[in-house]
Design a protein around this motif. Structure first.
Motif, PDB file in Angstrom:
ATOM      1  N   MET A  26      -3.863 -13.584   0.421  1.00 48.55           N
ATOM      2  CA  MET A  26      -4.225 -12.757  -0.729  1.00 48.55           C
ATOM      3  C   MET A  26      -4.598 -11.371  -0.209  1.00 48.55           C
ATOM      4  O   MET A  26      -5.376 -11.251   0.729  1.00 48.55           O
ATOM      5  CB  MET A  26      -5.391 -13.378  -1.501  1.00 48.55           C
ATOM      6  CG  MET A  26      -5.062 -14.699  -2.149  1.00 48.55           C
ATOM      7  SD  MET A  26      -6.397 -15.317  -3.205  1.00 48.55           S
ATOM      8  CE  MET A  26      -6.284 -14.166  -4.557  1.00 48.55           C
ATOM      9  N   LYS A  27      -4.021 -10.326  -0.840  1.00 51.51           N
ATOM     10  CA  LYS A  27      -4.303  -8.947  -0.443  1.00 51.51           C
ATOM     11  C   LYS A  27      -4.754  -8.160  -1.667  1.00 51.51           C
ATOM     12  O   LYS A  27      -4.222  -8.349  -2.767  1.00 51.51           O
ATOM     13  CB  LYS A  27      -3.051  -8.301   0.171  1.00 51.51           C
ATOM     14  CG  LYS A  27      -2.583  -8.973   1.455  1.00 51.51           C
ATOM     15  CD  LYS A  27      -1.392  -8.257   2.078  1.00 51.51           C
ATOM     16  CE  LYS A  27      -0.988  -8.925   3.397  1.00 51.51           C
ATOM     17  NZ  LYS A  27       0.150  -8.225   4.042  1.00 51.51           N
ATOM     18  N   ALA A  28      -5.725  -7.253  -1.450  1.00 54.63           N
ATOM     19  CA  ALA A  28      -6.263  -6.452  -2.547  1.00 54.63           C
ATOM     20  C   ALA A  28      -6.438  -5.020  -2.059  1.00 54.63           C
ATOM     21  O   ALA A  28      -6.712  -4.780  -0.877  1.00 54.63           O
ATOM     22  CB  ALA A  28      -7.591  -7.020  -3.032  1.00 54.63           C
ATOM     23  N   PRO A  29      -6.288  -4.025  -2.973  1.00 51.24           N
ATOM     24  CA  PRO A  29      -6.440  -2.626  -2.573  1.00 51.24           C
ATOM     25  C   PRO A  29      -7.900  -2.242  -2.378  1.00 51.24           C
ATOM     26  O   PRO A  29      -8.800  -2.824  -2.991  1.00 51.24           O
ATOM     27  CB  PRO A  29      -5.821  -1.859  -3.749  1.00 51.24           C
ATOM     28  CG  PRO A  29      -6.004  -2.769  -4.916  1.00 51.24           C
ATOM     29  CD  PRO A  29      -5.883  -4.164  -4.394  1.00 51.24           C
ATOM     30  N   ILE A  30      -8.148  -1.219  -1.527  1.00 49.88           N
ATOM     31  CA  ILE A  30      -9.478  -0.628  -1.329  1.00 49.88           C
ATOM     32  C   ILE A  30      -9.403   0.803  -1.846  1.00 49.88           C
ATOM     33  O   ILE A  30      -8.485   1.557  -1.497  1.00 49.88           O
ATOM     34  CB  ILE A  30      -9.881  -0.619   0.150  1.00 49.88           C
ATOM     35  CG1 ILE A  30      -9.914  -2.058   0.701  1.00 49.88           C
ATOM     36  CG2 ILE A  30     -11.234   0.044   0.343  1.00 49.88           C
ATOM     37  CD1 ILE A  30     -10.155  -2.122   2.193  1.00 49.88           C
ATOM     38  N   TYR A  31     -10.374   1.190  -2.710  1.00 52.49           N
ATOM     39  CA  TYR A  31     -10.375   2.512  -3.334  1.00 52.49           C
ATOM     40  C   TYR A  31     -11.482   3.382  -2.752  1.00 52.49           C
ATOM     41  O   TYR A  31     -12.535   2.878  -2.338  1.00 52.49           O
ATOM     42  CB  TYR A  31     -10.592   2.380  -4.850  1.00 52.49           C
ATOM     43  CG  TYR A  31      -9.493   1.641  -5.567  1.00 52.49           C
ATOM     44  CD1 TYR A  31      -8.364   2.308  -6.041  1.00 52.49           C
ATOM     45  CD2 TYR A  31      -9.593   0.260  -5.794  1.00 52.49           C
ATOM     46  CE1 TYR A  31      -7.366   1.619  -6.712  1.00 52.49           C
ATOM     47  CE2 TYR A  31      -8.600  -0.432  -6.462  1.00 52.49           C
ATOM     48  CZ  TYR A  31      -7.480   0.254  -6.926  1.00 52.49           C
ATOM     49  OH  TYR A  31      -6.492  -0.404  -7.581  1.00 52.49           O
ATOM     50  N   ASP A  32     -11.262   4.732  -2.780  1.00 46.70           N
ATOM     51  CA  ASP A  32     -12.332   5.655  -2.428  1.00 46.70           C
ATOM     52  C   ASP A  32     -13.077   6.082  -3.686  1.00 46.70           C
ATOM     53  O   ASP A  32     -12.804   5.556  -4.782  1.00 46.70           O
ATOM     54  CB  ASP A  32     -11.774   6.876  -1.669  1.00 46.70           C
ATOM     55  CG  ASP A  32     -10.783   7.691  -2.514  1.00 46.70           C
ATOM     56  OD1 ASP A  32     -10.698   7.443  -3.747  1.00 46.70           O
ATOM     57  OD2 ASP A  32     -10.093   8.560  -1.943  1.00 46.70           O
ATOM     58  N   ASP A  33     -14.014   7.029  -3.564  1.00 39.17           N
ATOM     59  CA  ASP A  33     -14.835   7.442  -4.705  1.00 39.17           C
ATOM     60  C   ASP A  33     -14.009   8.068  -5.821  1.00 39.17           C
ATOM     61  O   ASP A  33     -14.423   8.079  -6.989  1.00 39.17           O
ATOM     62  CB  ASP A  33     -15.907   8.446  -4.250  1.00 39.17           C
ATOM     63  CG  ASP A  33     -16.904   7.800  -3.307  1.00 39.17           C
ATOM     64  OD1 ASP A  33     -16.992   6.556  -3.332  1.00 39.17           O
ATOM     65  OD2 ASP A  33     -17.576   8.526  -2.554  1.00 39.17           O
ATOM     66  N   GLN A  34     -12.841   8.621  -5.472  1.00 39.73           N
ATOM     67  CA  GLN A  34     -11.991   9.270  -6.492  1.00 39.73           C
ATOM     68  C   GLN A  34     -10.974   8.290  -7.081  1.00 39.73           C
ATOM     69  O   GLN A  34     -10.134   8.681  -7.896  1.00 39.73           O
ATOM     70  CB  GLN A  34     -11.236  10.465  -5.878  1.00 39.73           C
ATOM     71  CG  GLN A  34     -12.092  11.690  -5.620  1.00 39.73           C
ATOM     72  CD  GLN A  34     -13.032  11.493  -4.444  1.00 39.73           C
ATOM     73  OE1 GLN A  34     -12.613  10.983  -3.412  1.00 39.73           O
ATOM     74  NE2 GLN A  34     -14.292  11.893  -4.598  1.00 39.73           N
TER      75      GLN A  34
END
Length: 813
Positions: A294-302
């Motif tokens: 299972m893979k999931a995205p990582i987001y920054d503050d924007q």
């Protein structure tokens, strides 16, 4: 002139105290907490030796004030307390009875007052002059200003002043504001430090959790570089973190898996959505490996995708278990389809779930005419037979045994076929989930019975008419009976008066030995009363089951399961019993084989569930125990605590061994043969075994040819036999390990001088789950037997109780 000098002196004093107060803030802004700030103010004023300052704080209910710090020297305070008999520093000021202090607290005013008046609200009036004089405040002016924190009044700053006190108020207010700022800054530092500590602790907890997770965990940036990995990832690539971090999958993984990972990473980065996939690669020795990822995205503050996090679970064993289960089901189906009898499975509602090929051969109906239908709705049974089957079906579902009975099967062409139905319950986990019904075609047997009956009815008439015809008839009868696949006997006066050769073959007696023998002599003791009663009832003309099972005792003592069909006839003018005896050893063997396959399938299913559901929490427990053990290593922890941690670790290892034993026994993995010398394996194993001091080890290795064997399987067999031998010699003894070559085999023997094995247990030793030890599941010798037999060999045991045992493994050359 004197007034002018006095004025100038007062002005100089004012300038001096203002300059002094302006230096105090530089001392307090670096302080870490409230106590240090108040203490610094006190010390700075005490160092001046000219000015005094006191800090008074509100109580929690905001109705009183108490002195938190004062620059008055301890000597002055003690002198004042001694003279007044009061405890001055801990004394509280009631705001409800105060006029000066209440103005500062309630109204937020800056108040200039005479020290005597201020002290008068602190101690009883008669003591004011005395205390003021002792502490040096007599008639001195003082300034009181609110002390705030986050805009809320928390107390009072009181400072002694010069005669020009009104000009001093701004400086006092300014100092109070600096104290307030220092208090707020210290609070912020404390909060920030706590937040940093909490963040550090959470990061440590997260890192600990990631490392404790048995699945492969990794964090990557947008360029696919690994930023965080856990121990499972290290184990996968056989590298440590320092060698992994900052590298891409192309630098770490096999090319096929790296390319697959890169594409799925790009898909997650592009879509910004969770992705679940199954990944496959080839490991060492060409072994296929499967991963559920299972893979999931990582987001920054924007909100921009800056990387991914992935979790991969090794499902290779699960895949193998699925394949093994499918293979067992196919094997079971093959056995069922090759049965000479029609077999039908139903669930507890009577819905048909399985039919074998013989059903279609006998009835002419196709499989789809049965599957999914209730047996009461099919066309292949007469209504009377359906009602009889329903009655017995209800009994079987309730766990009541039923004897075989006759029914009528209707073929597609309309032919009514007599059949014998034997049924048994199907169980899963001890619960009845359906029934298995075996239909035996009785057409041939019925024809034979009719011919025998017809011959019997006309025997006397034929004798009277023509001797020659009698001889011819006897010849035909003899051929019919002697060529029958089943045993045939006629019983009269409870003794055999006729038997065919087949019956003699079944029980191991000659026909001459059988003639005149009481038939109950052949009966198993368990069935004697039943056979006797049915024989007597049949002669009386009572209705009894036409066909039923029993057991005979052969001449050599073997217990032979048989199926009996009996009917009354006239023989030589008197009533007699015509009995058809069918040897059902083969059928019983097939039933036992089916049960064995079902048991193996159940073991495989249990092993799969345990490996999947138990190994993960076991790994977490082991990791937690390891972590606690390391953390507590340098602390003064009780010995009992460390022993309990070791107990946890040992228990986890033991549970893991049980899982591996179950997997090994249920596995259908074929041996991987490679040439090797058996003596080399024996030496290697004996170097690994820990030999107790009271046990003498003797090895006698003969000259052996190289064999093609699976090294790991044979190592497992020898290690198990060696360890068992050691455990059998708790009081010491000698273990002799020897090898030799015979005509077709290489024999490896482990001979101990231990306690030996009771004779009644030797036949059960290689049965799964049989054990006489206080610990263990009894899988070790069963696995040894399976591994040796997979090499075309065998394993046996010779033992004498009290003298020792010898286990010999024979491997095909």
């Amino acid at each position: 002139m004197e007034d002018r000098e006095r004025m100038e002196k007062s002005l100089l004093d004012l300038i001096e105290i203002i300059h002094f107060i302006e230096k105090v803030p530089t001392k307090i802004h670096s302080k870490k907490n409230e106590a240090e700030i108040y203490g610094t103010v006190k010390e700075e004023f005490r160092k001046s030796k000219r000015y005094d300052a006191s800090i008074l704080l509100l109580t929690d209910d905001r109705t009183k004030l108490s002195i938190a710090e004062t620059s008055l020297t301890p000597r002055k305070l003690k002198a004042g307390e001694k003279a007044s008999g009061l405890r001055l520093k801990g004394r509280k000021i009631d705001l409800n009875k105060s006029s000066i202090y209440s103005q500062v607290i309630m109204e937020g005013k800056n108040v200039q007052a005479n020290a005597n008046d201020i002290i008068g609200e602190w101690v009883p009036r008669p003591l004011v002059q005395l205390i003021s004089k002792i502490i040096g405040y007599e008639n001195k002016p003082a300034i009181l200003t609110p002390l705030k924190k986050y805009g809320k009044i928390i107390g009072i700053l009181a400072i002694s002043s010069t005669s020009l006190a009104e000009h001093f108020i701004p400086s006092v207010k300014n100092l109070a504001e600096h104290i307030s700022n220092a208090l707020e800054l210290a609070d912020e530092q404390i909060v920030r430090k706590q937040a940093e500590e909490e963040l550090r602790e959470k990061n440590m907890q997260l890192q600990t959790l990631i490392q404790a997770i048995p699945e492969i965990v990794y964090f990557k940036d947008a360029q696919g570089r690994n930023l965080v990995v856990n121990r499972a990832f290290e184990k996968l690539v056989n590298l440590n973190q320092a060698e992994i971090l900052g590298k891409t999958d192309e630098q770490l993984l096999p090319p096929d898996l790296a390319e697959y990972c890169r594409k799925s990473d790009q898909e997650v980065m592009r879509s910004g959505k969770l992705l679940r996939i199954e990944e496959q690669t080839t490991g060492e020795g060409g072994k296929k490996l499967f991963f559920d990822t299972m893979k999931a995205p990582i987001y920054d503050d924007q909100g921009n995708v800056v990387g991914i996090v992935g979790v991969s679970r090794d499902i290779t064993e699960h895949k193998k278990a699925e394949e093994a289960l499918e293979e067992r089901e196919q094997n079971l189906r093959s056995i069922i389809d090759t049965s000479p009898d029609a077999i039908v499975w139903t669930d507890v509602t009577g819905k048909i779930t399985l039919v074998n090929k013989k059903v279609s051969e006998i009835t002419g109906f196709s499989e789809k005419d049965f599957i999914g239908k209730n047996f009461m709705d099919i066309e292949a049974l007469t209504q009377e037979s359906k009602e009889k089957i329903l009655e017995n079906f209800i009994k079987r579902i309730e766990g009541i045994d039923t004897l075989p009975y006759e029914v009528e099967v209707v073929a597609k062409n309309g032919e009514v076929i007599p059949a014998e139905l034997s049924a048994s319950p199907i169980r899963e986990g001890g619960k009845i989930v359906g029934t298995q019904s075996i239909f035996r075609d009785l057409r041939e047997r019925k024809k034979m019975e009719e011919k025998l009956k017809e011959y019997s009815e006309h025997l006397e008439e034929l004798v009277q008419k023509r001797t020659e015809e009698l001889l011819e008839s006897e010849k035909r009868y003899s051929i019919l009976v002697e060529e029958a696949r089943d045993g045939v006997a006629i019983i009269q006066d409870v003794k055999f008066v006729f038997t065919n050769n087949r019956l003699a073959e079944i029980v191991g007696y000659s026909r001459d030995e059988l003639i005149g023998m009481p038939f109950l002599k052949l009966a198993d003791e368990k069935y004697r009363q039943l056979l006797k009663k049915r024989y007597e009832r049949r002669l009386r003309g009572e209705e009894i089951p036409a066909t039923y099972e029993a057991a005979a005792i052969a001449k050599d003592g073997e217990r032979v399961p048989i199926e009996l069909s009996a009917t009354c006839i006239d023989y030589q003018g008197r009533s007699a019993d015509l009995v058809i005896v069918r040897d059902i050893r083969e059928r019983k063997r097939m039933e036992e084989e089916r049960l064995k396959l079902e048991r193996l399938a159940a073991i495989g299913e249990v092993a799969t569930m345990v490996g999947h559901d138990l190994r993960n929490p076991l790994q977490s427990i082991e990791n937690a125990a390891y972590y606690l053990n390391n953390e507590l290593l340098h602390l003064p922890i009780p010995t009992k605590t460390m022993e309990m941690l070791q107990v946890i670790s040992d228990s986890v290892n033991y549970a893991d061994k049980i899982i591996r034993d179950l997997n090994d026994f249920s596995s259908t993995k074929k041996p991987t043969f490679q040439k090797t010398n058996i003596n080399t394996i024996v030496k290697e194993i004996m170097s690994l075994v820990e030999v107790p001091e009271n046990v003498k080890l003797v090895t006698k290795l003969g000259h052996l040819p190289e064999l093609k064997v699976d090294k790991e399987m044979i190592k497992r067999v020898f290690l198990n036999l060696a360890v068992n031998a050691m455990q059998a010699m708790e009081n010491g003894g000698t273990l002799k390990v020897s090898t030799k070559k015979t005509k077709e085999f290489v024999e490896v023997s482990f001979k101990d001088t231990g306690v030996g094995i009771p004779k009644e247990n030797t036949k059960k030793l290689f049965t799964p789950f049989f054990t006489t030890k206080s610990i263990g599941m009894g899988m070790g010798l069963a696995i040894c037997k399976r591994f040796v037999e997979s090499h075309g060999g065998s394993i046996k045991v010779d033992s004498e109780e009290g003298k020792g045992s010898t286990f010999t493994a024979k491997l095909l050359i």
